[in-house]
Design a protein around this motif. Structure first.
Motif, PDB file in Angstrom:
ATOM      1  N   TRP A   1      15.359  -4.323 -13.101  1.00  0.00           N
ATOM      2  CA  TRP A   1      15.641  -4.933 -11.802  1.00  0.00           C
ATOM      3  C   TRP A   1      14.764  -4.240 -10.757  1.00  0.00           C
ATOM      4  O   TRP A   1      14.566  -3.027 -10.818  1.00  0.00           O
ATOM      5  CB  TRP A   1      17.103  -4.779 -11.408  1.00  0.00           C
ATOM      6  N   LEU A   2      14.276  -5.016  -9.802  1.00  0.00           N
ATOM      7  CA  LEU A   2      13.403  -4.439  -8.778  1.00  0.00           C
ATOM      8  C   LEU A   2      13.782  -4.989  -7.408  1.00  0.00           C
ATOM      9  O   LEU A   2      13.879  -6.205  -7.226  1.00  0.00           O
ATOM     10  CB  LEU A   2      11.941  -4.771  -9.079  1.00  0.00           C
ATOM     11  N   LEU A   3      14.008  -4.097  -6.456  1.00  0.00           N
ATOM     12  CA  LEU A   3      14.281  -4.460  -5.067  1.00  0.00           C
ATOM     13  C   LEU A   3      13.393  -3.624  -4.161  1.00  0.00           C
ATOM     14  O   LEU A   3      13.159  -2.440  -4.431  1.00  0.00           O
ATOM     15  CB  LEU A   3      15.743  -4.188  -4.693  1.00  0.00           C
ATOM     16  N   TRP A   4      12.867  -4.227  -3.102  1.00  0.00           N
ATOM     17  CA  TRP A   4      12.217  -3.426  -2.064  1.00  0.00           C
ATOM     18  C   TRP A   4      12.315  -4.125  -0.715  1.00  0.00           C
ATOM     19  O   TRP A   4      12.538  -5.330  -0.641  1.00  0.00           O
ATOM     20  CB  TRP A   4      10.768  -3.082  -2.403  1.00  0.00           C
TER      21      TRP A   4
ATOM     22  N   PHE B   1      12.227  -8.077  -0.993  1.00  0.00           N
ATOM     23  CA  PHE B   1      11.908  -8.606  -2.321  1.00  0.00           C
ATOM     24  C   PHE B   1      13.052  -8.345  -3.279  1.00  0.00           C
ATOM     25  O   PHE B   1      13.653  -7.264  -3.276  1.00  0.00           O
ATOM     26  CB  PHE B   1      10.639  -7.935  -2.847  1.00  0.00           C
ATOM     27  N   ALA B   2      13.337  -9.313  -4.150  1.00  0.00           N
ATOM     28  CA  ALA B   2      14.274  -9.153  -5.252  1.00  0.00           C
ATOM     29  C   ALA B   2      13.691  -9.839  -6.469  1.00  0.00           C
ATOM     30  O   ALA B   2      13.294 -11.009  -6.407  1.00  0.00           O
ATOM     31  CB  ALA B   2      15.636  -9.752  -4.905  1.00  0.00           C
TER      32      ALA B   2
ATOM     33  N   VAL C   1      10.312 -13.150  -2.201  1.00  0.00           N
ATOM     34  CA  VAL C   1      10.123 -12.388  -0.972  1.00  0.00           C
ATOM     35  C   VAL C   1      10.614 -13.216   0.204  1.00  0.00           C
ATOM     36  O   VAL C   1      10.199 -14.365   0.377  1.00  0.00           O
ATOM     37  CB  VAL C   1       8.640 -12.010  -0.742  1.00  0.00           C
ATOM     38  N   ASN C   2      11.506 -12.631   1.006  1.00  0.00           N
ATOM     39  CA  ASN C   2      11.873 -13.230   2.287  1.00  0.00           C
ATOM     40  C   ASN C   2      11.044 -12.528   3.354  1.00  0.00           C
ATOM     41  O   ASN C   2      11.211 -11.339   3.601  1.00  0.00           O
ATOM     42  CB  ASN C   2      13.369 -13.060   2.554  1.00  0.00           C
TER      43      ASN C   2
END
Length: 232
Positions: free
Chosen positions: A163-166, A190-191, A208-209
């Motif tokens: 899982w990747l979030l930033w 980002f998710a 990406v929002n």
């Protein structure tokens, strides 16, 4: 695990919208976009602390029907330790508009630090970047600060998926004659998922929002982002 992930993604979306609302009350226009990123990096020598880095980023707008930007971003870096590095780079940015192509040139510097894994296996990285921005449509140099925080965690039961979030906040320190406004510039959240396809190859795909502050109206872009990272 699934419940916690969904709750985290919802919280991230609410946080992005809340942050945007605090900075601006302008009308918002929305668009769907596609970003592609090819990143290559390596060391100057096997045991060297000095490395090289290069990005190529084509971006599409208007639901992918139009070319938006092309970014070429080379850099060199020095690894102070296994977790900390300092960088010096340049970026050539071509943005396509109805009036023609805007050419931006940037020098940038950054400090990046990766924290030790938490007790539940989450690895957090902080990246602080300073940019000096020049456009062919003006004479002023714009200065911008970018703060990114990235969190990655392996998906249980897999060896190569995570899982990747930033989230990355952009703040301009001065207004310019080519259109930059002092203060909040934009935020990107980002998710997605990271796939370690090989020891030297990683693919990251996700949403990406992007919320961008504007003069007459703000923008919220919904971006499908695909990034390939190669190490040499």
């Amino acid at each position: 695990m699934r419940f916690n992930t969904i709750r985290l993604l919802r919280g991230l979306s609410i946080g992005v919208m809340s942050t945007s609302a605090c900075w601006t009350y302008a009308e918002v226009e929305e668009d769907s976009r596609f970003w592609f990123n090819l990143t290559m990096e390596g060391k100057l020598a096997k045991e060297s602390r000095i490395g090289w880095y290069a990005e190529l980023q084509p971006r599409l707008k208007e639901e992918g029907r139009e070319h938006d930007q092309t970014i070429i971003r080379p850099a060199v870096n020095y690894w102070v330790s296994d977790r900390a590095s300092i960088w010096l780079g340049y970026a050539d940015v071509r943005t396509h508009t109805a009036q023609g192509t805007n050419h931006e040139q940037r020098w940038w510097q950054q400090f990046m630090y990766t924290f030790p894994p938490t007790s539940n296996g989450i690895v957090i990285t902080s990246r602080t970047r300073l940019e000096q921005r020049n456009f062919d449509t003006g004479h002023d140099t714009g200065h911008r600060v970018r703060q990114l925080v990235r969190a990655i965690k392996k998906i249980e039961g897999t060896e190569s998926l995570s899982w990747l979030l930033w989230d990355e906040l952009f703040v301009s320190t001065r207004s310019t004659d080519w259109g930059a406004m002092s203060g909040f510039d934009q935020n990107r959240a980002f998710a997605g998922i990271a796939w370690q396809a090989a020891q030297n190859a990683r693919l990251e795909i996700g949403y990406v929002n992007q919320y961008v502050r504007g003069h007459e109206f703000d923008r919220m872009n919904h971006v499908l982002s695909t990034s390939l990272f190669l190490r040499f």
